[in-house]
Scaffold this active site. Structure first.
Site, PDB file in Angstrom:
ATOM      1  N   SER A 191     -20.324  -2.890 -13.036  1.00  0.00           N
ATOM      2  CA  SER A 191     -19.612  -3.355 -11.843  1.00  0.00           C
ATOM      3  C   SER A 191     -20.318  -4.571 -11.286  1.00  0.00           C
ATOM      4  CB  SER A 191     -19.567  -2.262 -10.772  1.00  0.00           C
ATOM      5  OG  SER A 191     -19.068  -2.775  -9.540  1.00  0.00           O
ATOM      6  N   TYR A 202     -23.706   3.784  -5.351  1.00  0.00           N
ATOM      7  CA  TYR A 202     -22.858   3.408  -6.485  1.00  0.00           C
ATOM      8  C   TYR A 202     -23.374   2.139  -7.144  1.00  0.00           C
ATOM      9  CZ  TYR A 202     -18.737   1.340  -8.768  1.00  0.00           C
ATOM     10  OH  TYR A 202     -17.887   0.729  -9.651  1.00  0.00           O
TER      11      TYR A 202
END
Length: 260
Positions: free
Chosen positions: A138, A152
């Site tokens: 990501s 995250y």
């Protein structure tokens, strides 16, 4: 002239393949002629042609082992592993809202499934002298949102570092390891988020999308990526057409991350 990706008959495992980017990857591989196994908490009554579903929970060590065993049993081996599984359910509130349980959940969802599945299936790839592993990371590993995605983002950064190390170890043995780093992708979950933000702000869906894009500092392309666009990149990267690509990370974010 056609651009054959030479994926017919290749055996592929896709984690997180029930929706979003994962579902688009499953469909792209199936259309390219690959034999695809994917994992979901609940599976359809009948498998679509060319796709086999396995019920499993990849957030536990036992669940990962059961899935890996099932893949080897159904396919007799594996040529492609694509780890799409990931996400976050952490509350907003910055660092203070992240207790040990939230940190553990982020790591077990975004890092450990890839580590465990690779560990279980890599020996079969090494034995055959070939294979491709894709880890979906990501841009938040470089552009975290401290209000809600610190854990995250940190887990995805760990996944990226693990992937780079793994590529250095196994590429000489014939296995390519590549990272794909999406920005904001307009998945079903992203659409629900935009709708919720739009409702809170008294605007429409496009207004909700703009709120998200503004929180990222803007997307020069003017829109989020589509799941199929990410799937198309991944499908190319796992193909023999990308045979010299390994150890690197491909960002697909519409220009969100500013670069020098």
């Amino acid at each position: 002239m056609t651009f054959d990706l030479e994926l017919a008959g290749r055996r592929a495992l896709v984690t997180g393949g029930a929706k979003g980017i994962g579902a688009a990857v499953v469909e792209s591989l199936r259309n390219a002629g690959a034999m695809v196994v994917t994992v979901a908490r609940s599976v359809p009554d009948t498998d679509p042609e060319g796709v086999s579903y396995i019920a499993g929970d990849l957030m536990t060590a036992n669940g990962c082992k059961a899935v890996a065993d099932a893949v080897l049993d159904r396919l007799g081996g594996v040529d492609i592993i694509i780890n799409v599984l990931g996400g976050s359910s952490a509350p907003g509130g910055g660092f203070a809202a992240l207790n040990d349980d939230e940190w553990e959940a982020a790591i077990n969802q975004n890092l450990m499934p890839a580590v465990r599945v690779d560990r279980a299936l890599l020996p079969s790839m090494i034995a055959q002298g070939s294979g491709v592993i894709i880890h979906v990371t990501s841009i938040q590993s470089e552009l975290p949102l401290p209000e809600s995605t610190t854990a995250y983002a940190a887990a995805k950064a760990a996944l990226s570092t693990y992937s780079k190390s793994l590529s250095k170890e196994v590429t000489p043995k014939g296995i390519r390891v590549v990272r794909v780093s999406p920005g904001w992708v307009e998945t079903e979950a992203a659409q629900r988020l935009a709708e919720r933000l739009a409702d809170q702000a008294g605007t429409d869906y496009e207004g909700g999308k703009k709120i998200i894009m503004d929180s990222l500092g803007g997307i020069p392309l003017g829109r989020p990526a589509r799941p199929q666009e990410v799937a198309d990149l991944i499908t190319f990267l796992v193909s023999p057409r990308a045979a010299s690509i390994t150890g690197t990370e491909y960002i697909i974010d519409g220009g969100t991350v500013p670069t020098a």
